[in-house]
Every structure is written in structure tokens, then in C-alpha cells.
Write a protein that holds these residues in place. Structure first.
Motif, PDB file in Angstrom:
ATOM      1  N   LEU A  60      24.378  -0.508   5.690  1.00 29.09           N
ATOM      2  CA  LEU A  60      24.801  -1.036   6.991  1.00 29.09           C
ATOM      3  C   LEU A  60      26.007  -1.958   6.840  1.00 29.09           C
ATOM      4  O   LEU A  60      26.983  -1.864   7.595  1.00 29.09           O
ATOM      5  N   LEU A  61      25.947  -2.856   5.861  1.00 27.07           N
ATOM      6  CA  LEU A  61      27.024  -3.820   5.664  1.00 27.07           C
ATOM      7  C   LEU A  61      28.335  -3.117   5.328  1.00 27.07           C
ATOM      8  O   LEU A  61      29.403  -3.494   5.815  1.00 27.07           O
ATOM      9  N   LEU A  62      28.235  -2.086   4.524  1.00 28.19           N
ATOM     10  CA  LEU A  62      29.437  -1.330   4.168  1.00 28.19           C
ATOM     11  C   LEU A  62      29.974  -0.572   5.386  1.00 28.19           C
ATOM     12  O   LEU A  62      31.195  -0.485   5.586  1.00 28.19           O
ATOM     13  N   GLY A  63      29.064  -0.044   6.204  1.00 28.41           N
ATOM     14  CA  GLY A  63      29.501   0.589   7.441  1.00 28.41           C
ATOM     15  C   GLY A  63      30.237  -0.392   8.337  1.00 28.41           C
ATOM     16  O   GLY A  63      31.283  -0.056   8.931  1.00 28.41           O
ATOM     17  N   GLN A  64      29.734  -1.612   8.432  1.00 27.55           N
ATOM     18  CA  GLN A  64      30.403  -2.641   9.236  1.00 27.55           C
ATOM     19  C   GLN A  64      31.783  -2.957   8.671  1.00 27.55           C
ATOM     20  O   GLN A  64      32.732  -3.212   9.427  1.00 27.55           O
ATOM     21  N   ALA A  65      31.883  -2.968   7.326  1.00 26.72           N
ATOM     22  CA  ALA A  65      33.174  -3.260   6.699  1.00 26.72           C
ATOM     23  C   ALA A  65      34.215  -2.203   7.082  1.00 26.72           C
ATOM     24  O   ALA A  65      35.354  -2.537   7.436  1.00 26.72           O
ATOM     25  N   TYR A  66      33.818  -0.930   7.039  1.00 26.17           N
ATOM     26  CA  TYR A  66      34.750   0.129   7.420  1.00 26.17           C
ATOM     27  C   TYR A  66      35.025   0.124   8.920  1.00 26.17           C
ATOM     28  O   TYR A  66      36.132   0.436   9.363  1.00 26.17           O
ATOM     29  N   PHE A  67      34.037  -0.248   9.702  1.00 28.55           N
ATOM     30  CA  PHE A  67      34.196  -0.302  11.160  1.00 28.55           C
ATOM     31  C   PHE A  67      35.190  -1.401  11.554  1.00 28.55           C
ATOM     32  O   PHE A  67      36.048  -1.205  12.428  1.00 28.55           O
ATOM     33  N   ASN A  68      35.065  -2.557  10.889  1.00 29.10           N
ATOM     34  CA  ASN A  68      35.880  -3.718  11.262  1.00 29.10           C
ATOM     35  C   ASN A  68      37.132  -3.883  10.399  1.00 29.10           C
ATOM     36  O   ASN A  68      37.992  -4.708  10.712  1.00 29.10           O
ATOM     37  N   GLY A  69      37.210  -3.135   9.289  1.00 20.47           N
ATOM     38  CA  GLY A  69      38.338  -3.300   8.383  1.00 20.47           C
ATOM     39  C   GLY A  69      38.297  -4.600   7.618  1.00 20.47           C
ATOM     40  O   GLY A  69      39.322  -5.262   7.423  1.00 20.47           O
ATOM     41  N   THR A  70      37.103  -5.008   7.177  1.00 19.00           N
ATOM     42  CA  THR A  70      36.953  -6.243   6.404  1.00 19.00           C
ATOM     43  C   THR A  70      36.713  -5.886   4.942  1.00 19.00           C
ATOM     44  O   THR A  70      35.672  -5.337   4.585  1.00 19.00           O
ATOM     45  N   GLY A  71      37.694  -6.165   4.103  1.00 18.90           N
ATOM     46  CA  GLY A  71      37.580  -5.874   2.680  1.00 18.90           C
ATOM     47  C   GLY A  71      38.013  -4.462   2.324  1.00 18.90           C
ATOM     48  O   GLY A  71      38.197  -4.150   1.150  1.00 18.90           O
ATOM     49  N   VAL A  72      38.146  -3.610   3.322  1.00 22.12           N
ATOM     50  CA  VAL A  72      38.610  -2.227   3.146  1.00 22.12           C
ATOM     51  C   VAL A  72      39.473  -1.865   4.354  1.00 22.12           C
ATOM     52  O   VAL A  72      39.401  -2.525   5.386  1.00 22.12           O
ATOM     53  N   PRO A 107      40.290   0.102   7.676  1.00 21.64           N
ATOM     54  CA  PRO A 107      39.396   0.668   8.695  1.00 21.64           C
ATOM     55  C   PRO A 107      39.286   2.182   8.536  1.00 21.64           C
ATOM     56  O   PRO A 107      40.280   2.864   8.280  1.00 21.64           O
ATOM     57  N   ASP A 108      38.070   2.692   8.687  1.00 22.14           N
ATOM     58  CA  ASP A 108      37.826   4.134   8.544  1.00 22.14           C
ATOM     59  C   ASP A 108      36.594   4.462   9.385  1.00 22.14           C
ATOM     60  O   ASP A 108      35.467   4.330   8.924  1.00 22.14           O
ATOM     61  N   TYR A 109      36.833   4.907  10.627  1.00 23.92           N
ATOM     62  CA  TYR A 109      35.713   5.144  11.529  1.00 23.92           C
ATOM     63  C   TYR A 109      34.824   6.300  11.070  1.00 23.92           C
ATOM     64  O   TYR A 109      33.611   6.273  11.277  1.00 23.92           O
ATOM     65  N   ALA A 143      32.635   4.898   8.426  1.00 21.21           N
ATOM     66  CA  ALA A 143      31.673   4.002   9.075  1.00 21.21           C
ATOM     67  C   ALA A 143      30.580   4.804   9.757  1.00 21.21           C
ATOM     68  O   ALA A 143      29.390   4.478   9.633  1.00 21.21           O
ATOM     69  N   LYS A 144      30.964   5.854  10.460  1.00 25.86           N
ATOM     70  CA  LYS A 144      29.981   6.691  11.159  1.00 25.86           C
ATOM     71  C   LYS A 144      28.980   7.298  10.180  1.00 25.86           C
ATOM     72  O   LYS A 144      27.763   7.280  10.415  1.00 25.86           O
ATOM     73  N   GLN A 145      29.481   7.790   9.070  1.00 28.80           N
ATOM     74  CA  GLN A 145      28.601   8.373   8.051  1.00 28.80           C
ATOM     75  C   GLN A 145      27.594   7.342   7.530  1.00 28.80           C
ATOM     76  O   GLN A 145      26.405   7.626   7.376  1.00 28.80           O
ATOM     77  N   LEU A 146      28.086   6.146   7.279  1.00 21.46           N
ATOM     78  CA  LEU A 146      27.219   5.090   6.746  1.00 21.46           C
ATOM     79  C   LEU A 146      26.215   4.613   7.788  1.00 21.46           C
ATOM     80  O   LEU A 146      25.048   4.363   7.464  1.00 21.46           O
ATOM     81  N   PHE A 147      26.632   4.491   9.037  1.00 18.64           N
ATOM     82  CA  PHE A 147      25.709   4.079  10.083  1.00 18.64           C
ATOM     83  C   PHE A 147      24.604   5.121  10.276  1.00 18.64           C
ATOM     84  O   PHE A 147      23.437   4.770  10.484  1.00 18.64           O
ATOM     85  N   GLU A 148      24.953   6.383  10.210  1.00 18.03           N
ATOM     86  CA  GLU A 148      23.943   7.436  10.344  1.00 18.03           C
ATOM     87  C   GLU A 148      22.938   7.369   9.207  1.00 18.03           C
ATOM     88  O   GLU A 148      21.737   7.622   9.387  1.00 18.03           O
ATOM     89  N   ASP A 196      28.447   1.988  20.075  1.00 18.01           N
ATOM     90  CA  ASP A 196      29.759   1.404  20.368  1.00 18.01           C
ATOM     91  C   ASP A 196      30.880   2.414  20.134  1.00 18.01           C
ATOM     92  O   ASP A 196      31.864   2.458  20.894  1.00 18.01           O
ATOM     93  N   MET A 197      30.730   3.206  19.076  1.00 25.42           N
ATOM     94  CA  MET A 197      31.779   4.178  18.761  1.00 25.42           C
ATOM     95  C   MET A 197      31.922   5.202  19.882  1.00 25.42           C
ATOM     96  O   MET A 197      33.033   5.534  20.308  1.00 25.42           O
ATOM     97  N   TYR A 198      30.783   5.693  20.380  1.00 27.83           N
ATOM     98  CA  TYR A 198      30.836   6.678  21.464  1.00 27.83           C
ATOM     99  C   TYR A 198      31.197   6.026  22.798  1.00 27.83           C
ATOM    100  O   TYR A 198      31.832   6.639  23.658  1.00 27.83           O
ATOM    101  N   ASP A 199      30.805   4.785  22.961  1.00 25.49           N
ATOM    102  CA  ASP A 199      31.116   4.066  24.196  1.00 25.49           C
ATOM    103  C   ASP A 199      32.618   3.853  24.351  1.00 25.49           C
ATOM    104  O   ASP A 199      33.179   3.967  25.443  1.00 25.49           O
ATOM    105  N   LYS A 200      33.289   3.574  23.222  1.00 28.67           N
ATOM    106  CA  LYS A 200      34.704   3.218  23.264  1.00 28.67           C
ATOM    107  C   LYS A 200      35.609   4.325  22.724  1.00 28.67           C
ATOM    108  O   LYS A 200      36.834   4.163  22.699  1.00 28.67           O
ATOM    109  N   GLY A 201      34.983   5.411  22.250  1.00 31.08           N
ATOM    110  CA  GLY A 201      35.794   6.493  21.695  1.00 31.08           C
ATOM    111  C   GLY A 201      36.479   6.111  20.405  1.00 31.08           C
ATOM    112  O   GLY A 201      37.646   6.435  20.182  1.00 31.08           O
ATOM    113  N   LEU A 202      35.771   5.416  19.525  1.00 29.74           N
ATOM    114  CA  LEU A 202      36.330   4.962  18.250  1.00 29.74           C
ATOM    115  C   LEU A 202      36.006   5.982  17.163  1.00 29.74           C
ATOM    116  O   LEU A 202      34.889   6.040  16.659  1.00 29.74           O
ATOM    117  N   GLY A 203      36.964   6.811  16.807  1.00 29.98           N
ATOM    118  CA  GLY A 203      36.751   7.812  15.772  1.00 29.98           C
ATOM    119  C   GLY A 203      35.998   9.033  16.246  1.00 29.98           C
ATOM    120  O   GLY A 203      35.797   9.974  15.471  1.00 29.98           O
TER     121      GLY A 203
END
Length: 330
Positions: free
Chosen positions: A243-255, A257-259, A262-267, A282-289
Motif C-alpha cells: 500500500l505504501l509503495l502504491g501511495q508513493a507512485y500515486f503521489n510521486g514521493t520518492g519515485v 509518479p506512475d499511475y 500505483a494501480k497494480q499495487l493498490f489492487e 480516486d483514480m476512477y473518480d478523477k480519471g488518473l491513469g
């Protein structure tokens, strides 16, 4: 072979306290039982720990722990004396089994610790950490209580660190948390805790701590280090690290951004960490990736909410159904 233990007991301790694969704990407990069957005095202390505090994933049985402590004391185990005191069992027939004063047993275990025996170092650390030193030897002196408590906390930290350097995992836990969280009058210093952890991490099996270490780096905003430890957790399928790594890719913190990543990790994290479903919403709500899809977003918010992540209810409250059964934003 240890200076103090048989090969059987020495290997049991390695399996129980110096590695983190729970699949090997039962073998360690079995070896403890073999050492006890041979009346090795200190083996009674470690098996009593299993029944008192569920070391090795043994089911708690205080009566069994007391029985083992008593027999170990009868056989001359100073560790059993300290252990029984720590368990609150040094009374009645257990106390009657003692052949020497408590202070003498403590000094014997402390000598083992000074000789470098890591489990004795852990035991001495516990004696200071939980107040046994004060309650047994200092309470009736003229020592200032507050000063005494602070000094004992730092003494405990010293022994935990000495033991941890040799690979003792519970000693690492106590030393790390004491400084990271400011436990028992040890000054809280998250940065210092992380620096010490990094200095000893190659000597320890820290797989159970990957997530908490990554979270600590997140708190410090050391995002590159956060990602490094989360990646370690990913390799052993630690859901918190996923989850934490998914958040990192979602927010671009330490890596970067790669939606999609992030999607793969969240799943992957979702079944155990329902907060991950909220991020997918949130991704589907806002069309992020992904292509914006309100119905898909709501489905994920509902999964998050039903999974126990109640904050997703705030997202659900933003929608209402139309007469045609479709959702619209409020």
C-alpha cells in the motif's frame, strides 16, 4: 556452541529469537523441549517464556510457565529466577525453590551479559526496562525516583542494543521503539532511531519491521529511504508496504509518479488493506491513469468502506442516484 548453552538449546534460540520466519518456530520450541527433557537448567527459562509470553507462537499457559520456572530454579538457573520475577511468579513455592538471593542471581545473569551472551543481555535489559531493578533493589533507598527511572531506562537501552547487534530480534524491537517513540523516559528522537537502525540492520532479520521502518522514514519525509524499505516489504508481500509503495507512485514521493504502477499495487494491497480500494476509487473518480468512470469509483469506495476504511464514506456521500439508476456527483 554457546559458552553457556548446549548445541540443542543454542540452535533453539537461533530459531526463536534470531530469525523471523514463523514456519521455523515450532522446530525451535521442539528443541527447547528436548533440552528441558535433558534437565538443562536455562532451557526451562526459555520454554517458560514461550508459555508466559507466547514466544514461538506457543499458546499462553501461565500455570505451565510457573511450573517450568520452578523446576529451572531448582536446577540452579539464574535466568529462571529473573524470568519468574518478570512474570510476577516469584512467590510461594517458586520463591521457596531459590537457593540464593535474587540480587545474586541478577549479578550472575549480568555477568553472562558482560561476557557477551545476547539472551542474558536481553534479560538484563528487561529487568531495567520494566522496573524490576527499581522495585527489587532501589525502592527502599534514598535514590531519587525520577532520576533513577531515567537512568534505568538508559541502562536498559544499552543492554538491548548490545544484544541487538548480535542479531536478537526482540532486543532490537525494544531498543528501536524506545528511541523512536520515547519509551520509559528515553528521549524521543526518530532520526537517531533510524540512524541506529541503519547501522545494525545487516546483522538482523528485520522483515517484520519493514513496514514500520518505511512509515518512520515517511514521517521524516525521507521518501527515498521510505521507498527502499517498502520495496523490501513488497518482496515478502507485506501488505502495508505494498500500500505504501502504491501511495508513493500515486503521489510521486520518492519515485516518479506512475499511475499504472500505483494501480497494480493498490489492487494487490486491497484485500488486506481496504484503504487501497479508496485510492482506486480516486483514480476512477478523477480519471488518473484510467478512464473516468463514476460507477467504478463508487464500487471501489464501497469496497473500502465495507472493508473497514470508514473515511471512504465521505467520498460516497458526494454522490447521489438519478431516476435512471446512474450516479451523479452532488
Amino acid at each position: 556452541m554457546s559458552q553457556y548453552y548446549s548445541d540443542t538449546l543454542d540452535w533453539a534460540l537461533k530459531l526463536l529469537y534470531f530469525q523471523a520466519d514463523p514456519g521455523k518456530f515450532s522446530e525451535g520450541v521442539k528443541l527447547l523441549e528436548e533440552a528441558v527433557a535433558k534437565d538443562e537448567p536455562d532451557a526451562y527459562y526459555f520454554l517458560a517464556r514461550c508459555y508466559a509470553w507466547e514466544d514461538g507462537n506457543v499458546k499462553e499457559d501461565p500455570g505451565k510457565a510457573r511450573q517450568l520456572s520452578k523446576r529451572g530454579i531448582e536446577l540452579g538457573s539464574d535466568l529462571c529466577v529473573l524470568g519468574a520475577d518478570r512474570m510476577g511468579e516469584l512467590d510461594g513455592d517458586v520463591k521457596d525453590a531459590m537457593t540464593k538471593p535474587l540480587l545474586q542471581s541478577f549479578e550472575a545473569v549480568r555477568q553472562m551479559a558482560e561476557d557477551g551472551e545476547p539472551m542474558a543481555q536481553y534479560a538484563v535489559g528487561l529487568f531495567y526496562f520494566w522496573g524490576d531493578m527499581y522495585m527489587n533493589f532501589q525502592i527502599h533507598t534514598d535514590l531519587d525516583f525520577e532520576q533513577c527511572r531515567k537512568e534505568n531506562a538508559m541502562e536498559a537501552l544499552k543492554w538491548f542494543r548490545a544484544s541487538a547487534v548480535q542479531g536478537c530480534i526482540p532486543s532490537f524491537r525494544n531498543a528501536f521503539n524506545s528511541v523512536r517513540e520515547g519509551v520509559n523516559d528515553v528521549p524521543k528522537d526518530l532520526k537517531a532511531a533510524m540512524e541506529w537502525m541503519e547501522s545494525v540492520e545487516e546483522k538482523l532479520d528485520l522483515r517484520d519491521y519493514y513496514y514500520s521502518i518505511a512509515l518512520s522514514y515517511k514521517e521524516l519525509e525521507y521518501y527515498t529511504n521510505m521507498v527502499k524499505w517498502a520495496e523490501r516489504g513488497l518482496r515478502i508481500q507485506n501488505s502495508g508496504c505494498v500500500l505504501l509503495l502504491g501511495q508513493a507512485y500515486f503521489n510521486g514521493t520518492g519515485v516518479a509518479p506512475d499511475y499504472q504502477r500505483a494501480k497494480q499495487l493498490f489492487e494487490e494491497a486491497g484485500p488486506k488493506r481496504p484503504e487501497a480500494w479508496k485510492y482506486l476509487g480516486d483514480m476512477y473518480d478523477k480519471g488518473l491513469g484510467v478512464q473516468e468512470d463514476i460507477n467504478q469509483a463508487i464500487a471501489y469506495y464501497q469496497k473500502a468502506f465495507q472493508g473497514g476504511f470508514k473515511a471512504a464514506g465521505q467520498e460516497l456521500s458526494r454522490y447521489k442516484k438519478t431516476l435512471f439508476g446512474k450516479y451523479k456527483r452532488r
